[in-house]
Motif scaffolding. Structure first.
Motif, short mmCIF file in Angstrom:
data_model
loop_
_atom_site.label_atom_id
_atom_site.label_comp_id
_atom_site.label_asym_id
_atom_site.label_seq_id
_atom_site.Cartn_x
_atom_site.Cartn_y
_atom_site.Cartn_z
N UNK A 32 -47.49 21.53 26.36
CA UNK A 32 -48.34 22.67 25.89
C UNK A 32 -47.94 23.94 26.93
N UNK A 33 -48.13 25.07 26.17
CA UNK A 33 -47.93 26.36 26.94
C UNK A 33 -48.94 26.31 27.91
N UNK A 34 -48.70 27.05 28.96
CA UNK A 34 -49.63 26.97 30.32
C UNK A 34 -50.68 27.92 29.92
N UNK A 35 -50.63 28.90 29.04
CA UNK A 35 -51.74 29.86 28.94
C UNK A 35 -52.27 29.91 27.49
N UNK A 36 -51.58 29.27 26.50
CA UNK A 36 -52.00 28.95 25.18
C UNK A 36 -51.88 27.83 24.68
N UNK A 37 -52.95 26.85 24.57
CA UNK A 37 -52.90 25.58 24.14
C UNK A 37 -52.52 25.25 22.95
N UNK A 38 -52.29 26.30 21.84
CA UNK A 38 -51.92 26.20 20.54
C UNK A 38 -50.31 26.20 20.47
N UNK A 39 -49.72 26.83 21.34
CA UNK A 39 -48.44 26.84 21.42
C UNK A 39 -47.66 25.80 22.25
N UNK A 40 -46.57 25.19 21.77
CA UNK A 40 -45.63 24.27 22.42
C UNK A 40 -44.67 24.82 23.10
N UNK A 41 -44.09 24.46 24.19
CA UNK A 41 -42.98 24.85 24.86
C UNK A 41 -41.94 23.67 24.79
N UNK A 42 -40.88 23.91 24.44
CA UNK A 42 -39.56 22.97 24.28
C UNK A 42 -38.89 23.32 25.54
N UNK A 43 -38.33 21.90 26.23
CA UNK A 43 -37.52 21.89 27.14
C UNK A 43 -36.53 20.98 27.17
N UNK A 44 -35.51 20.94 27.87
CA UNK A 44 -34.28 20.11 27.75
C UNK A 44 -34.60 19.16 28.77
N UNK A 45 -34.31 17.81 28.30
CA UNK A 45 -34.45 16.53 28.88
C UNK A 45 -33.20 16.24 29.76
N UNK A 46 -33.16 15.31 30.91
CA UNK A 46 -31.93 14.98 31.21
C UNK A 46 -31.04 14.37 30.16
N UNK A 47 -31.38 13.54 28.99
CA UNK A 47 -30.64 13.29 28.34
C UNK A 47 -30.00 14.20 27.38
N UNK A 48 -30.91 15.19 27.07
CA UNK A 48 -30.37 16.50 26.46
C UNK A 48 -29.16 17.35 26.92
N UNK A 49 -29.47 17.39 28.52
CA UNK A 49 -28.53 18.04 29.31
C UNK A 49 -27.30 17.32 29.32
N UNK A 50 -27.17 15.86 29.53
CA UNK A 50 -26.08 14.97 29.41
C UNK A 50 -25.39 15.32 28.16
N UNK A 51 -26.27 15.20 26.92
CA UNK A 51 -25.59 15.65 25.60
C UNK A 51 -24.59 16.89 25.55
N UNK A 52 -25.36 17.83 25.94
CA UNK A 52 -24.58 19.09 26.11
C UNK A 52 -23.29 19.10 26.90
N UNK A 53 -23.24 18.64 28.10
CA UNK A 53 -22.24 18.38 28.79
C UNK A 53 -21.27 17.60 28.33
N UNK A 54 -21.53 16.42 27.71
CA UNK A 54 -20.64 15.59 27.18
C UNK A 54 -19.95 16.17 25.88
N UNK A 72 -35.46 11.78 22.10
CA UNK A 72 -35.29 12.05 23.57
C UNK A 72 -34.60 13.26 24.29
N UNK A 73 -34.27 14.17 23.48
CA UNK A 73 -33.18 15.13 24.07
C UNK A 73 -33.85 16.41 24.57
N UNK A 74 -35.11 16.51 24.06
CA UNK A 74 -36.12 17.61 24.57
C UNK A 74 -37.49 16.98 24.64
N UNK A 75 -38.29 17.81 25.32
CA UNK A 75 -39.59 17.38 25.81
C UNK A 75 -40.46 18.56 25.26
#
Length: 141
Positions: A82-104, A76-79
């Motif tokens: 789908x890439x907005x223009x290329x459905x074959x590609x995944x885009x990885x982003x930080x979740x709130x839990x991931x941001x908390x882990x970095x901060x902690x 649950x640390x990243x989400x």
């Protein structure tokens, strides 16, 4: 104290590695591996990235990054979206839990290092402050 550059380089290398390992031992509650934590930091600094971009930043092969991203997503640390223009590609982003882990993790690492500095004399801290600029120059070379 070593007087020649070769001996100093050897001692400095060992010492810097030991210090970095000790600082990295301070972790947040997720108890991530160093590569997993590094991915979270990249996402925090740069925003959403593809697994390929993350692999390039970490200088590893894409399949290894895919495994790392999948572990972080399961935790649950990243989400993954789908890439907005290329459905074959995944885009990885930080979740709130991931941001908390970095901060902690940063907080724990800073607190540990600060405690070590507080145990030093003012003269030792001054000398370390001077050495920090030299180490920065080496790191940026």
């Amino acid at each position: 104290m070593p007087s020649d550059a070769h001996a100093l380089a050897s001692e400095l290398r060992r010492t810097v590695i030991m210090a970095a390992r000790r600082i990295r031992a301070e972790r947040g509650s997720a108890d991530l591996s160093d590569p997993q934590y590094s991915v979270l930091v990249h996402l925090e600094k740069r925003g959403p990235l593809t697994p390929g971009q993350l692999a390039d930043l970490e200088r590893i092969q894409p399949p290894s990054m895919t495994r790392t991203v999948n572990c972080l997503a399961e935790a649950g640390l990243v989400a993954k979206d789908a890439h907005p223009t290329d459905g074959r590609v995944v885009v990885v982003s930080l979740t709130d839990a991931g941001r908390t882990e970095v901060t902690e993790t940063r907080r724990k690492r800073s607190a540990w290092l600060e405690a070590q500095l507080e145990a030093m004399t003012p003269d030792e801290r001054r000398r370390l402050d001077e050495a920090t600029e030299l180490l920065r120059r080496i790191a940026e070379a």
